[in-house]
Scaffold this active site. Sequence first.
Site, mmCIF file in Angstrom:
data_model
loop_
_atom_site.group_PDB
_atom_site.id
_atom_site.type_symbol
_atom_site.label_atom_id
_atom_site.label_comp_id
_atom_site.label_asym_id
_atom_site.label_seq_id
_atom_site.Cartn_x
_atom_site.Cartn_y
_atom_site.Cartn_z
ATOM 1 N N TRP A 73 8.510 -0.409 -69.337
ATOM 2 C CA TRP A 73 9.452 -1.482 -69.000
ATOM 3 C C TRP A 73 8.924 -2.834 -69.437
ATOM 4 O O TRP A 73 9.659 -3.677 -69.937
ATOM 5 C CB TRP A 73 9.813 -1.455 -67.510
ATOM 6 C CG TRP A 73 10.623 -0.238 -67.229
ATOM 7 C CD1 TRP A 73 10.233 0.875 -66.535
ATOM 8 C CD2 TRP A 73 11.948 0.038 -67.709
ATOM 9 N NE1 TRP A 73 11.234 1.816 -66.551
ATOM 10 C CE2 TRP A 73 12.287 1.325 -67.261
ATOM 11 C CE3 TRP A 73 12.870 -0.665 -68.476
ATOM 12 C CZ2 TRP A 73 13.526 1.924 -67.553
ATOM 13 C CZ3 TRP A 73 14.100 -0.087 -68.773
ATOM 14 C CH2 TRP A 73 14.416 1.186 -68.306
ATOM 15 N N ASP A 85 9.154 -8.602 -62.842
ATOM 16 C CA ASP A 85 10.195 -7.572 -62.807
ATOM 17 C C ASP A 85 9.880 -6.658 -61.626
ATOM 18 O O ASP A 85 8.931 -5.875 -61.672
ATOM 19 C CB ASP A 85 10.176 -6.794 -64.130
ATOM 20 C CG ASP A 85 11.173 -5.626 -64.121
ATOM 21 O OD1 ASP A 85 11.864 -5.425 -63.106
ATOM 22 O OD2 ASP A 85 11.250 -4.920 -65.152
ATOM 23 N N LYS A 104 17.698 0.852 -57.483
ATOM 24 C CA LYS A 104 16.644 1.621 -56.824
ATOM 25 C C LYS A 104 16.631 1.310 -55.327
ATOM 26 O O LYS A 104 16.934 2.157 -54.515
ATOM 27 C CB LYS A 104 15.283 1.339 -57.456
ATOM 28 C CG LYS A 104 15.179 1.882 -58.891
ATOM 29 C CD LYS A 104 14.871 0.786 -59.816
ATOM 30 C CE LYS A 104 14.768 1.095 -61.287
ATOM 31 N NZ LYS A 104 14.965 2.352 -61.874
HETATM 32 C C1 PLP Z 1 10.877 -1.662 -63.862
HETATM 33 C C2 PLP Z 1 12.227 -1.624 -64.523
HETATM 34 N N1 PLP Z 1 12.656 -2.711 -65.192
HETATM 35 C C3 PLP Z 1 13.861 -2.746 -65.789
HETATM 36 C C4 PLP Z 1 14.708 -1.660 -65.744
HETATM 37 C C5 PLP Z 1 16.051 -1.741 -66.440
HETATM 38 O O1 PLP Z 1 17.036 -1.901 -65.513
HETATM 39 P P1 PLP Z 1 18.589 -1.903 -65.933
HETATM 40 O O2 PLP Z 1 18.894 -0.502 -66.341
HETATM 41 O O3 PLP Z 1 19.265 -2.345 -64.690
HETATM 42 O O4 PLP Z 1 18.766 -2.839 -67.052
HETATM 43 C C6 PLP Z 1 14.321 -0.525 -65.054
HETATM 44 C C7 PLP Z 1 15.257 0.605 -65.011
HETATM 45 O O5 PLP Z 1 15.315 1.501 -64.385
HETATM 46 C C8 PLP Z 1 13.047 -0.503 -64.439
HETATM 47 O O6 PLP Z 1 12.627 0.573 -63.768
#
Ligand code: PLP
Length: 359
Positions: A102, A171, A195
């Site tokens: 991520w 994040d 989540k």
């Molecule tokens: C730590 C983290 N950051 C970002 C994201 C991306 O999120 P989104 O799918 O809402 O864009 C996720 C997705 O599961 C994630 O686990």
Amino acid sequence: MSRIYNFSAGPATLPLVCLEEARDQLVDYKGAGFSIMEASHRGKEYDAVHNQAIENLKTLMRVPDGYEVLLLQGGATTQFAMIPMNLLGADQTADYVNCGAWAKKAIKEAGSVGRVNIAGDTAADIPTRMPANGALQLSDDAAYLHITSNETIGGNQYMDFPHSPAPLVADMSSDILSRKLDVNDFGLIYAGAQKNLGPSGLAVVILRSELAERVPDNVPNIFKYSTHIAANSMSNTPPCFGIYMLSLTTQWMIDRGGVEAMQAINERKAAKLYDAIDGSDFFTGTAVPEYRSAMNVTFRLANQDLEPLFIAEAAEQGMAGLKGHRSVGGIRASIYNAFPENGVEALVAFMQDFAEKNG
Ligand SMILES: Cc1ncc(COP(=O)(O)O)c(C=O)c1O
């Protein structure tokens, strides 16, 4: 009704009572004669929901004065772009910690906006971990330092956050509201909702007000934090139903004692699983113990050929979503706030049984 134990990493298990409340209110919201999904976002019914969700977040996270709470569309991924668009000047560098899949995506987006310095890099490490805070190579006058507080795929989580003269941007998609923290330590916190908060598509952003003033003029208005601050996150039609669910899940957390109570339960749940992993040669945790995530418990079987059978037999027993992310394989049990403790106990019993039968 039969509900399985859903170990999915996200979208993930939501509190059953919140789903039931949403079901009961779905067609007729509190006697209004319409669903909250059908309500005007300028009407009094939705307005109350919207402000309650924001208030609940402020209460749970003890958001201090001088910070804004925004409810935005496009999930966490849109924030990967919005953060540098708003905070990273053309002649500036942003520091990023690369600690997994991520973080890598966030870095890629920032790189298309401005200069990025990789302050620490553990993305390729197995077992997974975070870089030691003291070893970060921070740049002079960085616009901000970006971290991923919990890597959902690798199962590595920060226990102590790094310090930097630059604002810390985190994040927290997969661990927001799972444990106590001091918002003052951060310039900006963001999280995709799917989540710990509610349905996907919605992102929560908490930022120090003054950071929103940095935005260059040529950024389109819809991508400016200042636009959303001025409009209380109603510059355009917000994701009303997602925010409604957020108001229910945050109320559920408040009613159960807030973040401290969530943290105590989360630590207990995670310890049960890690004890089961450590208590048998049959299993190996995939994160360095001091960085083990309380949200995404990742592990391998000593005989990896048995992993498909493990996942299939668990599913037969009502435990779904245990397959590790396709990029890394293995097993991942995601046990966010709403994941029930007896589901963790069921998995532990299954692990012991499976090891005995196949060991
Ligand atoms: C730590 C983290 N950051 C970002 C994201 C991306 O999120 P989104 O799918 O809402 O864009 C996720 C997705 O599961 C994630 O686990």
